[in-house]
Design an enzyme around this catalytic site. Sequence first.
Site, PDB file in Angstrom:
ATOM      1  N   HIS A   1      -2.076  -7.438  -9.085  1.00  0.00           N
ATOM      2  CA  HIS A   1      -1.458  -6.710  -7.966  1.00  0.00           C
ATOM      3  C   HIS A   1      -0.006  -7.154  -7.796  1.00  0.00           C
ATOM      4  CE1 HIS A   1      -0.660  -5.100  -3.999  1.00  0.00           C
ATOM      5  NE2 HIS A   1      -1.685  -4.299  -4.195  1.00  0.00           N
TER       6      HIS A   1
ATOM      7  N   GLU B   1       0.885   1.171  -9.032  1.00  0.00           N
ATOM      8  CA  GLU B   1       1.275   0.994  -7.627  1.00  0.00           C
ATOM      9  C   GLU B   1       2.733   0.542  -7.569  1.00  0.00           C
ATOM     10  OE1 GLU B   1       0.367  -2.618  -5.913  1.00  0.00           O
ATOM     11  OE2 GLU B   1       0.490  -3.474  -7.919  1.00  0.00           O
TER      12      GLU B   1
HETATM   13  P1  PGA Z   1      -1.128   0.758   0.490  1.00  0.00           P
HETATM   14  O1  PGA Z   1      -1.387  -0.334  -0.635  1.00  0.00           O
HETATM   15  O2  PGA Z   1      -2.194   1.807   0.356  1.00  0.00           O
HETATM   16  O3  PGA Z   1      -1.221   0.014   1.798  1.00  0.00           O
HETATM   17  O4  PGA Z   1       0.219   1.317   0.255  1.00  0.00           O
HETATM   18  C1  PGA Z   1      -1.423   0.056  -1.979  1.00  0.00           C
HETATM   19  C2  PGA Z   1      -1.368  -1.146  -2.885  1.00  0.00           C
HETATM   20  O5  PGA Z   1      -1.378  -2.282  -2.392  1.00  0.00           O
HETATM   21  O6  PGA Z   1      -1.314  -0.983  -4.103  1.00  0.00           O
END
Ligand code: PGA
Length: 217
Positions: A90, A139
Amino acid sequence: MKPLFIAGNWKSTKTVSEANEWIDTFHASWDSSITVVLCIPYTLLPIIASKKPTFLLGAEDVSPFGEGAYTGEINAKQIREFAQWVIIGHSERRSNLGETDELLAKKVVQAKEAELKIIYCVQNESVFVPEGIDVIAYEPPWAISAVSNWKTQSPEEAGRICQIYKNKFPTLPILYGGSTNGENIRSFVTQSGIDGALSGGASMDSRKFIDLIANAR
Ligand code: PGA
């Protein structure tokens, strides 16, 4: 109808009582074409697992080491007692803790050995993806709700980048993560390169997560 994969990520939130409140108010059902995985803090895994949830459970990280003298680490075998999935790579761990590709590759090996399935996060179109992972989550860090105040990447651009990973890993589900919620989820999952979402903020609220799953179809 393509299969969809919806993952939640509570990040570093929720006490035991907050987690209990969430699960007591999460009344959702979905058909077998949707896979739902909720990734939560280690401290809450046994509690939510004991409630026999209708979704699959995951951890948010895993130790790069096996069992042994690694103070403070939670290893893959320990996670596997309660969960089937784990998030690796992440952006918040890469940036806050300096996690490198080399370290992440060790986590992948540990997770595989314990038969944990892996959601591997990538932040742009050229992040290295190790062998043996099960789902890729794109992401972009700037689009994470806590940073962007719920401003997403455009679905078309997210779809373009997810498609690059889909071309490289045609058998894997490719997710978009970054401020997804019940209102915008359809605009992402209707992109041909996108098979679902990694949801942080929306997954932390049981009603918002119900909406996101319901509106994905
Ligand atoms: P979020 O998080 O939905 O709060 O934007 C997405 C992520 O952490 O990849």
